[in-house]
Design a protein around this motif. Structure first.
Motif, PDB file in Angstrom:
ATOM      1  N   ALA A 269      40.485  24.390 -66.205  1.00 11.08           N
ATOM      2  CA  ALA A 269      38.876  24.612 -65.636  1.00 11.08           C
ATOM      3  C   ALA A 269      38.129  24.970 -66.600  1.00 11.08           C
ATOM      4  O   ALA A 269      37.031  24.527 -66.652  1.00 11.08           O
ATOM      5  N   ASP A 270      38.427  25.730 -67.598  1.00  8.42           N
ATOM      6  CA  ASP A 270      37.671  26.086 -68.879  1.00  8.42           C
ATOM      7  C   ASP A 270      37.960  25.264 -70.046  1.00  8.42           C
ATOM      8  O   ASP A 270      38.735  25.674 -71.086  1.00  8.42           O
ATOM      9  N   LYS A 271      37.239  24.430 -70.200  1.00  9.46           N
ATOM     10  CA  LYS A 271      37.674  23.425 -71.291  1.00  9.46           C
ATOM     11  C   LYS A 271      37.266  23.725 -72.679  1.00  9.46           C
ATOM     12  O   LYS A 271      38.257  23.542 -73.538  1.00  9.46           O
ATOM     13  N   ASN A 272      36.306  24.682 -72.802  1.00  7.59           N
ATOM     14  CA  ASN A 272      35.967  25.371 -73.899  1.00  7.59           C
ATOM     15  C   ASN A 272      37.288  26.198 -74.608  1.00  7.59           C
ATOM     16  O   ASN A 272      37.505  26.229 -75.599  1.00  7.59           O
ATOM     17  N   SER A 273      37.770  26.965 -73.567  1.00  9.48           N
ATOM     18  CA  SER A 273      38.860  27.761 -74.078  1.00  9.48           C
ATOM     19  C   SER A 273      40.056  26.954 -74.362  1.00  9.48           C
ATOM     20  O   SER A 273      40.794  27.364 -75.293  1.00  9.48           O
TER      21      SER A 273
ATOM     22  N   VAL B 131      35.954  10.151 -71.807  1.00 10.44           N
ATOM     23  CA  VAL B 131      36.365  10.724 -73.297  1.00 10.44           C
ATOM     24  C   VAL B 131      35.860  11.944 -73.335  1.00 10.44           C
ATOM     25  O   VAL B 131      34.614  12.322 -73.135  1.00 10.44           O
ATOM     26  N   THR B 132      36.751  13.005 -74.075  1.00 10.31           N
ATOM     27  CA  THR B 132      36.052  14.245 -74.677  1.00 10.31           C
ATOM     28  C   THR B 132      35.587  13.943 -76.118  1.00 10.31           C
ATOM     29  O   THR B 132      37.140  13.861 -76.810  1.00 10.31           O
ATOM     30  N   GLY B 133      34.581  13.460 -76.598  1.00  9.69           N
ATOM     31  CA  GLY B 133      34.498  12.964 -78.023  1.00  9.69           C
ATOM     32  C   GLY B 133      34.544  13.806 -78.796  1.00  9.69           C
ATOM     33  O   GLY B 133      34.272  15.195 -78.761  1.00  9.69           O
ATOM     34  N   VAL B 134      34.606  13.614 -80.209  1.00  8.44           N
ATOM     35  CA  VAL B 134      34.815  14.577 -81.245  1.00  8.44           C
ATOM     36  C   VAL B 134      33.384  15.162 -81.484  1.00  8.44           C
ATOM     37  O   VAL B 134      33.336  16.446 -81.724  1.00  8.44           O
ATOM     38  N   LYS B 135      32.286  14.616 -81.060  1.00 12.09           N
ATOM     39  CA  LYS B 135      30.842  15.244 -81.191  1.00 12.09           C
ATOM     40  C   LYS B 135      30.847  16.285 -80.260  1.00 12.09           C
ATOM     41  O   LYS B 135      29.965  17.146 -80.385  1.00 12.09           O
ATOM     42  N   ALA B 136      31.501  16.440 -78.915  1.00 12.64           N
ATOM     43  CA  ALA B 136      31.565  17.521 -78.073  1.00 12.64           C
ATOM     44  C   ALA B 136      32.445  18.575 -78.373  1.00 12.64           C
ATOM     45  O   ALA B 136      32.189  19.773 -78.507  1.00 12.64           O
ATOM     46  N   VAL B 137      33.320  18.174 -79.254  1.00 17.49           N
ATOM     47  CA  VAL B 137      34.488  19.184 -79.562  1.00 17.49           C
ATOM     48  C   VAL B 137      34.128  19.962 -80.878  1.00 17.49           C
ATOM     49  O   VAL B 137      34.194  21.255 -80.781  1.00 17.49           O
ATOM     50  N   THR B 138      33.500  19.310 -81.775  1.00 19.70           N
ATOM     51  CA  THR B 138      33.261  20.168 -82.989  1.00 19.70           C
ATOM     52  C   THR B 138      32.202  21.414 -82.699  1.00 19.70           C
ATOM     53  O   THR B 138      32.584  22.512 -83.277  1.00 19.70           O
TER      54      THR B 138
ATOM     55  N   GLN C 223      31.796  27.596 -82.604  1.00 15.95           N
ATOM     56  CA  GLN C 223      31.622  28.560 -81.839  1.00 15.95           C
ATOM     57  C   GLN C 223      32.567  29.470 -81.716  1.00 15.95           C
ATOM     58  O   GLN C 223      32.651  30.791 -81.980  1.00 15.95           O
ATOM     59  N   CYS C 224      34.048  28.952 -81.374  1.00 16.76           N
ATOM     60  CA  CYS C 224      35.297  29.982 -81.227  1.00 16.76           C
ATOM     61  C   CYS C 224      35.472  30.424 -82.477  1.00 16.76           C
ATOM     62  O   CYS C 224      36.344  31.540 -82.455  1.00 16.76           O
ATOM     63  N   LYS C 225      35.410  29.912 -83.677  1.00 11.61           N
ATOM     64  CA  LYS C 225      35.508  30.404 -84.992  1.00 11.61           C
ATOM     65  C   LYS C 225      34.898  31.831 -84.947  1.00 11.61           C
ATOM     66  O   LYS C 225      35.478  32.755 -85.582  1.00 11.61           O
TER      67      LYS C 225
END
Ligand code: HEC
Length: 140
Positions: A67-71, A123-130, A135-137
């Motif tokens: 449910a928490d895709k960013n994590s 699609v979860t595109g690379v533009k959304a992932v970068t 941020q998690c860095k």
């Protein structure tokens, strides 16, 4: 005049259709790559069918953690340490970081995971992932 309009309408329909199928092609490309990446980097622990392994490795299939895709995106690159609860069950083993996976590869993996086990068809595109990875860095 009517011909002109029907020709225009035809062109509009064709361009809409090809636009959709571009997206569909991208989704299929991401998923194909995602399957390979999953086999090579994840299936050892989480198993090919995503069911995990006993109390050692948590499942991805049906996991409420998705449910928490960013994590999930952060966890793929940086790994995870300390106790974690998945579907009410506690796990506590380190998941190794996957520093060699590129942003694109993480996007492909995430697309595969969510199409396979997260009830998504997009699609979860690379533009959304970068930006998420940037941020998690700071967080870790
Ligand atoms: C060496 C074994 C190992 C590998 C390889 C591994 N994981 Fe994990 N994974 C774990 C463990 C162990 C946890 C739980 C971590 C904890 O207890 O803090 C976990 C947790 C997770 C979670 C969050 C909990 C859940 O089950 O939903 C996700 C999502 C995940 N891993 C995805 C992946 C993906 C995608 C890959 C491949 C890029 C991968 N893992 C590779 C062992 C592994």
């Amino acid at each position: 005049m009517i011909r002109l309009w029907s020709a225009l309408a035809f062109l509009v329909v064709v361009s809409l259709l090809s636009c959709q199928s571009d997206e569909e092609l991208q989704r299929q490309r991401y998923i194909t790559e995602g399957i390979l990446l999953y086999k090579n980097n994840c299936a050892n622990c989480h198993q090919t069918n995503g069911e995990g392994l006993a109390s050692l490795y948590p499942p991805l299939a049906g996991s409420d953690y998705l449910a928490d895709k960013n994590s999930v995106i952060c966890l793929i690159r940086y790994g995870q340490q300390g106790p974690i609860v998945v579907n009410g069950k506690r796990y506590n083993r380190p998941m190794p970081a996957q520093a060699k996976l590129s942003d694109l590869e993480i996007a492909e993996l995430t697309t595969y995971l969510y199409n396979k086990w997260g009830r998504e068809t997009t699609v979860t595109g690379v533009k959304a992932v970068t930006p998420v990875l940037n941020q998690c860095k700071n967080r870790l």
